[in-house]
Design a protein around this motif. Structure first.
Motif, PDB file in Angstrom:
ATOM      1  N   TRP A  32       0.819  -1.212   0.000  1.00  0.00           N
ATOM      2  CA  TRP A  32       0.000   0.000   0.000  1.00  0.00           C
ATOM      3  C   TRP A  32       0.853   1.262   0.000  1.00  0.00           C
ATOM      4  CZ3 TRP A  32       1.195   2.472   4.463  1.00  0.00           C
ATOM      5  CH2 TRP A  32       1.526   1.709   5.580  1.00  0.00           C
ATOM      6  N   ALA A  33       2.136   1.147   0.341  1.00  0.00           N
ATOM      7  CA  ALA A  33       3.020   2.314   0.285  1.00  0.00           C
ATOM      8  C   ALA A  33       3.415   2.622  -1.158  1.00  0.00           C
ATOM      9  CB  ALA A  33       4.269   2.083   1.132  1.00  0.00           C
ATOM     10  N   GLN A  36      -0.377   3.799  -3.430  1.00  0.00           N
ATOM     11  CA  GLN A  36      -1.069   4.641  -2.455  1.00  0.00           C
ATOM     12  C   GLN A  36      -2.483   4.963  -2.932  1.00  0.00           C
ATOM     13  OE1 GLN A  36       1.464   7.832  -1.216  1.00  0.00           O
ATOM     14  NE2 GLN A  36      -0.255   9.130  -0.696  1.00  0.00           N
ATOM     15  N   CYS A  40      -5.202   9.707   0.289  1.00  0.00           N
ATOM     16  CA  CYS A  40      -4.408   9.174   1.395  1.00  0.00           C
ATOM     17  C   CYS A  40      -2.998   9.736   1.307  1.00  0.00           C
ATOM     18  CB  CYS A  40      -4.339   7.651   1.342  1.00  0.00           C
ATOM     19  SG  CYS A  40      -5.894   6.827   1.695  1.00  0.00           S
ATOM     20  N   LEU A  42       1.128   9.274   2.698  1.00  0.00           N
ATOM     21  CA  LEU A  42       2.074   8.290   3.190  1.00  0.00           C
ATOM     22  C   LEU A  42       3.147   8.968   4.019  1.00  0.00           C
ATOM     23  CD1 LEU A  42       3.237   5.381   3.122  1.00  0.00           C
ATOM     24  CD2 LEU A  42       4.500   6.070   1.083  1.00  0.00           C
ATOM     25  N   LEU A 127      -0.219   5.203   6.796  1.00  0.00           N
ATOM     26  CA  LEU A 127      -1.119   5.652   5.741  1.00  0.00           C
ATOM     27  C   LEU A 127      -2.279   6.373   6.409  1.00  0.00           C
ATOM     28  CD1 LEU A 127      -1.468   5.420   2.605  1.00  0.00           C
ATOM     29  CD2 LEU A 127      -3.118   3.612   3.107  1.00  0.00           C
ATOM     30  N   CYS A 129      -5.701   8.516   5.727  1.00  0.00           N
ATOM     31  CA  CYS A 129      -6.695   8.734   4.676  1.00  0.00           C
ATOM     32  C   CYS A 129      -7.808   9.634   5.183  1.00  0.00           C
ATOM     33  CB  CYS A 129      -7.292   7.407   4.219  1.00  0.00           C
ATOM     34  SG  CYS A 129      -6.078   6.270   3.526  1.00  0.00           S
TER      35      CYS A 129
END
Length: 160
Positions: A32-33, A36, A40, A42, A127, A129
């Motif tokens: 997910w990094a 992205q 959201c 990082l 993360l 969001c």
């Protein structure tokens, strides 16, 4: 000659179509990094022994990243220096230039919530969001946004 050319071309195609390892696995960071999600931010912080502090800093960096996605003012300056002359009967030219760029972001982010957290290779990944429901209500109450920015943000919040 034609067969050799076809063989070389076929080998390039087979090599080009070969699969490469996933970027996240290659870098050993959370998937997910790399991919992205929309709305959201990082944040990455090196673990320095205090999980609470380092996690707070990673969350702050993620909120800063999210803020820069919403609104960023860029200021830049270029300084140029040029000189020409003559020394000991020889002509010379001298040039120097410097570029400075500053990205500024100042945004109130209501509804920004840490969603994911991971620690890999002594780095903390966070993360943060926007919660679309909270965001839509907050956008309506933001006084410093122009109507165009407000409409764009409301549209993004609805899509999210």
């Amino acid at each position: 000659m034609k067969k050799l050319l076809c063989t070389i071309l076929a080998s390039f195609l087979i090599t080009a179509c070969g699969s490469s390892p996933d970027t996240a696995q290659k870098l050993n960071i959370p998937k997910w990094a790399v991919d992205q999600p929309d709305l959201c931010g990082l944040g990455i912080q090196k673990f320095r022994g205090n999980l609470s502090t380092d996690r707070t800093i990673a969350n702050a960096k993620a909120r800063s990243d999210l803020s820069r996605q919403i609104e960023t003012k860029v200021k830049s300056m270029i300084k140029a220096y040029a000189a020409t002359g003559e020394a000991q009967g020889e002509d010379f030219t001298e040039e120097t230039s410097k570029l400075a760029v500053v990205n500024l972001s100042k945004t109130t982010i209501n509804g920004a919530v840490p969603k994911k957290f991971d620690m890999m290779d002594n780095n903390i990944y966070s993360l943060v969001c926007l919660n679309p429901g909270v965001l839509t209500d907050a956008i309506s109450n933001m006084k410093q946004l122009s109507s165009a920015q407000r409409r764009a943000l409301e549209k993004r919040a609805r899509l999210a």
